[in-house]
Design an enzyme around this catalytic site. Structure first.
Site, PDB file in Angstrom:
ATOM      1  N   LYS A   1      30.107  34.860  24.844  1.00 46.62           N
ATOM      2  CA  LYS A   1      30.485  33.778  23.930  1.00 46.62           C
ATOM      3  C   LYS A   1      31.579  34.230  22.966  1.00 46.62           C
ATOM      4  O   LYS A   1      31.982  33.504  22.076  1.00 46.62           O
ATOM      5  CB  LYS A   1      29.262  33.304  23.149  1.00 46.62           C
ATOM      6  CG  LYS A   1      28.220  32.635  24.053  1.00 46.62           C
ATOM      7  CD  LYS A   1      27.086  32.075  23.252  1.00 46.62           C
ATOM      8  CE  LYS A   1      25.862  31.761  24.071  1.00 46.62           C
ATOM      9  NZ  LYS A   1      26.017  30.664  25.020  1.00 46.62           N
TER      10      LYS A   1
ATOM     11  N   CYS B   1      19.618  23.558  25.585  1.00 47.42           N
ATOM     12  CA  CYS B   1      18.521  24.547  25.435  1.00 47.42           C
ATOM     13  C   CYS B   1      17.976  24.533  24.007  1.00 47.42           C
ATOM     14  O   CYS B   1      17.596  25.585  23.465  1.00 47.42           O
ATOM     15  CB  CYS B   1      18.966  25.953  25.822  1.00 47.42           C
ATOM     16  SG  CYS B   1      19.539  26.052  27.513  1.00 47.42           S
TER      17      CYS B   1
ATOM     18  N   HIS C   1      17.468  27.798  19.451  1.00 47.33           N
ATOM     19  CA  HIS C   1      17.653  27.749  20.912  1.00 47.33           C
ATOM     20  C   HIS C   1      16.332  28.179  21.549  1.00 47.33           C
ATOM     21  O   HIS C   1      15.574  28.944  20.945  1.00 47.33           O
ATOM     22  CB  HIS C   1      18.766  28.740  21.257  1.00 47.33           C
ATOM     23  CG  HIS C   1      19.194  28.790  22.679  1.00 47.33           C
ATOM     24  ND1 HIS C   1      18.512  29.507  23.626  1.00 47.33           N
ATOM     25  CD2 HIS C   1      20.254  28.226  23.322  1.00 47.33           C
ATOM     26  CE1 HIS C   1      19.131  29.397  24.787  1.00 47.33           C
ATOM     27  NE2 HIS C   1      20.195  28.620  24.636  1.00 47.33           N
TER      28      HIS C   1
ATOM     29  N   ASP D   1      19.559  35.266  15.321  1.00 49.09           N
ATOM     30  CA  ASP D   1      20.151  34.936  16.610  1.00 49.09           C
ATOM     31  C   ASP D   1      21.632  34.648  16.362  1.00 49.09           C
ATOM     32  O   ASP D   1      21.987  33.570  15.877  1.00 49.09           O
ATOM     33  CB  ASP D   1      19.424  33.722  17.208  1.00 49.09           C
ATOM     34  CG  ASP D   1      20.121  33.196  18.455  1.00 49.09           C
ATOM     35  OD1 ASP D   1      21.232  33.660  18.776  1.00 49.09           O
ATOM     36  OD2 ASP D   1      19.553  32.298  19.101  1.00 49.09           O
TER      37      ASP D   1
HETATM   38  N1  C6P Z   1      23.647  28.946  24.442  1.00 49.36           N
HETATM   39  C1  C6P Z   1      24.848  26.964  25.102  1.00 49.36           C
HETATM   40  O1  C6P Z   1      25.464  26.263  25.913  1.00 49.36           O
HETATM   41  P1  C6P Z   1      22.407  33.999  26.403  1.00 49.36           P
HETATM   42  O2  C6P Z   1      22.221  32.940  27.448  1.00 49.36           O
HETATM   43  O3  C6P Z   1      21.297  35.018  26.429  1.00 49.36           O
HETATM   44  O4  C6P Z   1      23.766  34.607  26.404  1.00 49.36           O
HETATM   45  O5  C6P Z   1      22.319  33.248  24.989  1.00 49.36           O
HETATM   46  C2  C6P Z   1      21.214  32.452  24.693  1.00 49.36           C
HETATM   47  C3  C6P Z   1      21.452  31.716  23.410  1.00 49.36           C
HETATM   48  C4  C6P Z   1      20.700  32.054  22.303  1.00 49.36           C
HETATM   49  N2  C6P Z   1      20.912  31.472  21.107  1.00 49.36           N
HETATM   50  C5  C6P Z   1      21.855  30.544  20.942  1.00 49.36           C
HETATM   51  C6  C6P Z   1      22.077  29.951  19.588  1.00 49.36           C
HETATM   52  C7  C6P Z   1      22.638  30.146  22.032  1.00 49.36           C
HETATM   53  O6  C6P Z   1      23.573  29.218  21.850  1.00 49.36           O
HETATM   54  C8  C6P Z   1      22.421  30.724  23.297  1.00 49.36           C
HETATM   55  C9  C6P Z   1      23.178  30.263  24.508  1.00 49.36           C
HETATM   56  C10 C6P Z   1      24.449  28.370  25.489  1.00 49.36           C
HETATM   57  O7  C6P Z   1      24.583  26.556  23.985  1.00 49.36           O
HETATM   58  C11 C6P Z   1      23.815  28.397  26.838  1.00 49.36           C
HETATM   59  S1  C6P Z   1      22.231  27.626  26.854  1.00 49.36           S
END
Ligand code: C6P
Length: 406
Positions: free
Chosen positions: A226, A364, A123, A200
């Site tokens: 999540k 992303c 990501h 991650d």
């Molecule tokens: N992916 C998706 O729709 P945050 O935004 O900080 O809570 O998480 C970021 C992030 C980092 N690593 C992975 C593997 C992710 O999937 C995500 C967030 C969401 O896939 C929003 S872009």
């Protein structure tokens, strides 16, 4: 609690609604999951009874707020099986956790000529902070590629790892492909060359048990939203010895012991990394989500979601012109695809009109799209409350879209 999907759905008031006159089929769980009543009530109860700042006040409300905030930290520790709550830093989410490590650990440690190894399925949150660190330090970013199935090319790992590798960043469960990576093996190989490893885990914690001691990872990042918790709160796990050596990421209240104009003495762990008033309600909601998730057997959750994924894959394969993006042997929760002649964004809009919530875009993870030669995909992602009815809604809407574009 036994695994009864109807009873589970009843705990999610938001799922019981019509969107554009159709029953909502919420299949955008990788973006964020919905929240059970237990989580909503925990946040409401905190604001109604206990709201106060933490670690500061001597009054009863502040003591209650502090106790609830620290109880949440203990729940996160237990979830990840960390050795100590000193290793549990509350952050806004996975993105902030990775930026914290890149700034605090990375800026102090990396020099020109050092290498950071990430993978081709990261990501942006696990790419851009490392690129920025490379710009600051002169280090080099290297990438472990992925194969056509969406799996890491592990055979190339030994040649990419070397004595210059300082850090390996790897996603546990890919949000764009659904691939579950063999992180324990990657960590073992990275440690053999003296590199640290950041996992991650943004997508992983809701779908599998996490044991940071067993994995032996150096850093683990995840987001509450999540895994049925609120937005704006997440965790950075790091080994205590590393956190001890790392300088603070931000300065301000709560992260200090003594301040004079000449110098500041920092607070003990984990507070050294929690400057300013934290997201108290968020942490409490996170704790409530962990309690709620812990009332189920993680194996049953995984089996339920795996059944949905297998059903979705076989139905998807029967649709002419549908191309799956990501067919790893070991994967979970994500069905990512394109359909010939229909842009994923158009498909997203059509599905929305049918009450089906999915994500259309690059998720992303633009390098994943580039690897598969697509501008975007449609992504349906499953949670423990999804059912075959949601899949019926998805596939009926896809058939309608195809008919419209035929
Ligand atoms: N992916 C998706 O729709 P945050 O935004 O900080 O809570 O998480 C970021 C992030 C980092 N690593 C992975 C593997 C992710 O999937 C995500 C967030 C969401 O896939 C929003 S872009």
């Amino acid at each position: 609690m036994s695994f009864d999907v109807a009873a589970i759905r009843a705990q999610f008031p938001i799922l019981d609604q019509q969107v554009h006159g159709r029953p909502l089929a919420y299949l955008d769980n990788a973006a964020t999951t919905q929240k059970p009543s237990a989580v909503i009530q925990a946040i409401q109860a905190y604001y109604q009874r206990d709201n106060a700042n933490v670690h500061r006040g001597v009054h009863a409300l502040s003591e209650r707020a502090t106790a609830a905030y620290e109880a949440a930290r203990e729940k996160v520790r237990a979830l990840l099986n960390a050795r100590s709550v000193r290793e549990i830093v509350f952050v806004r989410g996975t993105t902030e956790a990775i930026n914290l490590v890149a700034h605090s650990w990375g800026t102090a440690r990396l020099r020109a000529g050092d290498e950071i190894l990430i993978t081709g399925m990261e990501h942006h949150s696990n790419i851009v902070p490392w690129q920025m660190l490379c710009e600051r330090t002169g280090a080099r970013l290297r990438v472990l590629p992925i194969n056509d199935a969406g799996e890491l090319c592990l055979d190339q790992l030994p040649t990419l790892l070397n004595e210059r590798t300082r850090l390996v960043g790897v996603v546990h469960l890919s949000n764009a492909l659904g691939t579950i990576n063999p992180v324990a093996e990657i960590i073992r190989q990275a440690h053999a060359v003296g590199a640290r490893v950041l996992v991650d885990g943004a997508q992983a914690a809701a779908h599998m048990a996490i044991d940071v001691q067993q994995l032996d990872c150096d850093f683990y990042a995840t987001s509450a939203h999540k895994m049925y918790g609120p937005t704006g709160i997440g965790v950075l796990y790091a080994k205590e010895a590393l956190l001890d050596e790392m300088p603070p990421y931000q300065g301000g209240g709560d992260m200090i012991r003594v301040v004079t104009f000449e110098r500041t003495e920092y607070n003990e762990l984990p507070y050294k990394f929690e400057a300013g008033t934290p997201n108290i309600a968020g942490a409490i909601g996170f704790g409530a989500a962990i309690d709620w998730l812990g009332s189920f057997d993680m194996c049953e959750i995984a089996a339920h979601e795996q059944r949905l994924l297998q059903e979705a894959v076989s139905r998807a394969k029967a649709i002419p012109g549908l191309r799956l993006v990501g067919e790893a042997g070991h994967r979970a929760t994500v069905l990512s695809f394109t359909m010939e002649g229909i842009h994923p964004h158009d498909l997203g809009t059509i599905l929305d009109r049918e009450g089906v919530a999915i994500r259309a875009g690059h998720h992303c993870a633009m390098p994943v799209m580039q690897r598969f030669g697509v501008p975007a995909t449609v992504r349906a992602s499953f949670a423990l409350y999804n059912t075959s009815d949601d899949l019926d809604a998805l596939f009926q809407a896809l058939e309608r879209a195809q008919a419209m574009f035929a």
